[in-house]
Design a protein around this motif. Sequence first.
Motif, short mmCIF file in Angstrom:
data_model
loop_
_atom_site.label_atom_id
_atom_site.label_comp_id
_atom_site.label_asym_id
_atom_site.label_seq_id
_atom_site.Cartn_x
_atom_site.Cartn_y
_atom_site.Cartn_z
N LEU A 86 0.83 -1.20 0.00
CA LEU A 86 0.00 0.00 0.00
C LEU A 86 0.86 1.25 0.00
CD1 LEU A 86 -2.72 1.39 0.11
CD2 LEU A 86 -2.73 1.06 2.61
N LYS A 87 1.96 1.22 0.74
CA LYS A 87 2.85 2.40 0.78
C LYS A 87 3.42 2.69 -0.61
CE LYS A 87 6.94 4.30 3.12
NZ LYS A 87 6.28 5.56 3.53
N LEU A 90 0.55 3.97 -2.85
CA LEU A 90 0.17 5.32 -2.48
C LEU A 90 1.04 6.35 -3.19
CD1 LEU A 90 -1.24 7.51 -0.79
CD2 LEU A 90 0.31 6.93 1.09
N TYR A 93 0.10 6.45 -6.89
CA TYR A 93 -1.21 7.08 -7.07
C TYR A 93 -1.10 8.60 -6.88
CZ TYR A 93 -6.34 7.50 -6.41
OH TYR A 93 -7.67 7.82 -6.51
N TYR A 145 4.78 11.35 4.15
CA TYR A 145 5.10 10.05 3.54
C TYR A 145 6.49 9.58 3.96
CZ TYR A 145 5.66 6.45 -0.04
OH TYR A 145 5.86 5.25 -0.70
N TRP A 157 -3.17 6.81 3.32
CA TRP A 157 -4.02 6.63 2.14
C TRP A 157 -5.38 7.29 2.35
CZ3 TRP A 157 -4.31 5.17 -2.83
CH2 TRP A 157 -5.57 4.83 -3.34
N ASP A 158 -6.00 7.05 3.51
CA ASP A 158 -7.31 7.62 3.80
C ASP A 158 -7.28 9.15 3.76
OD1 ASP A 158 -8.60 5.19 4.07
OD2 ASP A 158 -8.23 5.05 6.23
N ASN A 191 -1.53 -4.26 2.56
CA ASN A 191 -1.18 -3.35 3.65
C ASN A 191 -0.20 -4.04 4.59
OD1 ASN A 191 -1.15 -1.14 5.33
ND2 ASN A 191 -3.02 -1.75 6.42
N LEU A 211 -9.32 -1.75 -1.38
CA LEU A 211 -9.20 -0.30 -1.53
C LEU A 211 -10.47 0.37 -2.05
CD1 LEU A 211 -5.60 0.54 -2.79
CD2 LEU A 211 -6.57 0.74 -0.51
#
Length: 602
Positions: A86-87, A90, A93, A145, A157-158, A191, A211
């Motif tokens: 996820l990192k 992120l 993205y 980050y 992310w949220d 994650n 996600l």
Amino acid sequence: MLETNIWPVEEMVHEDEFTDRVELLRELDQWVKAIGRMGSWSTALMAPRRIGKTVLLDRLVNTVFFKPEYQVAPFYFKMTREKRTLKEFLLEYATTFFRQYLAYCEQDADLFNKDIELEDLLAYKTTHKAGVMALEYIQRFLKRYNRHGAEDALLHWDIFIRVPERLGSHSGTRVAVIIDEFQDMKFYIYNMSQELMDSKDRLNGFGAINLPATYDRQAQSRKAPMLVCGSAVTLIFRTVMGGPLGGRFDFMYIKPLSIPDGAMLLHNALQYYAPDKVITPELALYASAQVGGHPYYLYCLATSKYKGKDFGDEKAIDQVIRYEIENGKIFGFWQTHFDDNRKYINADDDLELGKKIIYYFTQYNNQPVDIKAIAQKLKVPKQAVERKIEKLYLADLVYRTAARYYTFNDICLMRFIKFVYEQDLEGLEQIDLSQQNLINTLKGKFLEMVVEVSMMKFNHERLPGSWFGQTGEVEVPLFQLVKTMTVKGAKTPSYQIDVFGKEERSHKVWLCECKYTKTTMDISLVRKLESAAQVLKQMHQEEGTAVPSIHLWLVSTGGFTKEVLTYIDSRADIYASDYEGINHLFKAFGGNYSIPQFAVND
């Protein structure tokens, strides 16, 4: 055609290969434009595989990017099936978003997909208010980050997925969040730390974070709504309809091309992929009808490896189609799909019965599946058929709407199933999947289809008046609705209107009468259309609604009698297009061949 040599998105087809989709592109363009006034809902594009969703999104982004007056930046993210933490995801993205947002602010098409790291974007020079604010957001993002590890990735992310809305709110430049293959965000992002993910030899989606569910707040945004699509119709439908996203999305369905536009695509494709092959307009229409106007299948015909490939007559075209379905790319495409979904397709206690149900469901091409009729035919309980159709739904072989199952509008899929299953099912009656009835209908309705498709593409262009039997120029309107319809008052006969069009932002409608023969249109058909107009007025009066202004359009490939021409000479509310006029119109809006005049209509 765009007024630049550099497009934000490198499209996968030649510019002039892109065919039709004018109405859908216009609708999506208006969806983007309406974001500026907070007038758009999040929307999901629904369509079966290989129908051209990604090509459509590419063209949409390339179109709206060059409209700074919209003040809506397209953020276009193509999800790939690559396993990532996820990192890591992120950062990818966020980099994509900020790069594309800055590109829109400065109208820098080269930056849109430039290979550049997020830190390097801080050096990008911008004087645009929204661009300056975006650079400030980048600084804050990188600070957070770089300070936190993988354990805080979900929290980060949220926070980040709300940035498009916040930035759009504070800067005035909104965002259209466009995500291709949205459903795959369920299966490929983990994650956990990179070390832990690498230590798992076969994750196979287990442990992946869902996600799409994290967009529950974002999907309701009016300043940065979402446009999502994917190649798995059932999965994308369940993703946006169930769980946290339920009730937050509208839907648009992408259909195959119209038969005339499919013929155009085949003409274009042959120029690039088989320049030594020629096809007449009549046979191009035949080929398009045989594959239901499906763009991928038309490409398969143009690029077919069939020895002796030819398009000189219907038999030769049938041979190419059969080869592609039984041995070529169409076969390979569906065989792979069936293999990937074997757990649904072949998951039966009685495999023989399962095959029979699949075989019989092929006769419902683009129609509601009659479960009761199949059960009676096979002499099995209705519940057994329902269970099988549900599995076919999960395998993306049927779709469901209004609590009913429908087969996709895909005659080649039906023929593939017949080819695969029929040879194993002895003693069953043969199902006829011939398109001859469609061909006969096509020949009778082709002119109406040409008029309807052309009207859908009108957008206030000024055209030569001679195409409409007028002097000077004629400005055609943008239509909100174009269709065939029947009108009938409480005490009147019913009248079939070949093509009915309702103008956008105007209380005005067009009624079109189409005559597709080589004989002239006489005054009786004009009187018939005028009677239909009177009935339409009476319908509105009976319903207590405002009576629209009515414009009449006569279209006749055989021309008009002198009586008709004299009658309409002084009528500004009547247009008349002969073969030359409608042919010019057809070519002006994408036609790359002359309208055929089928012998059966002589």
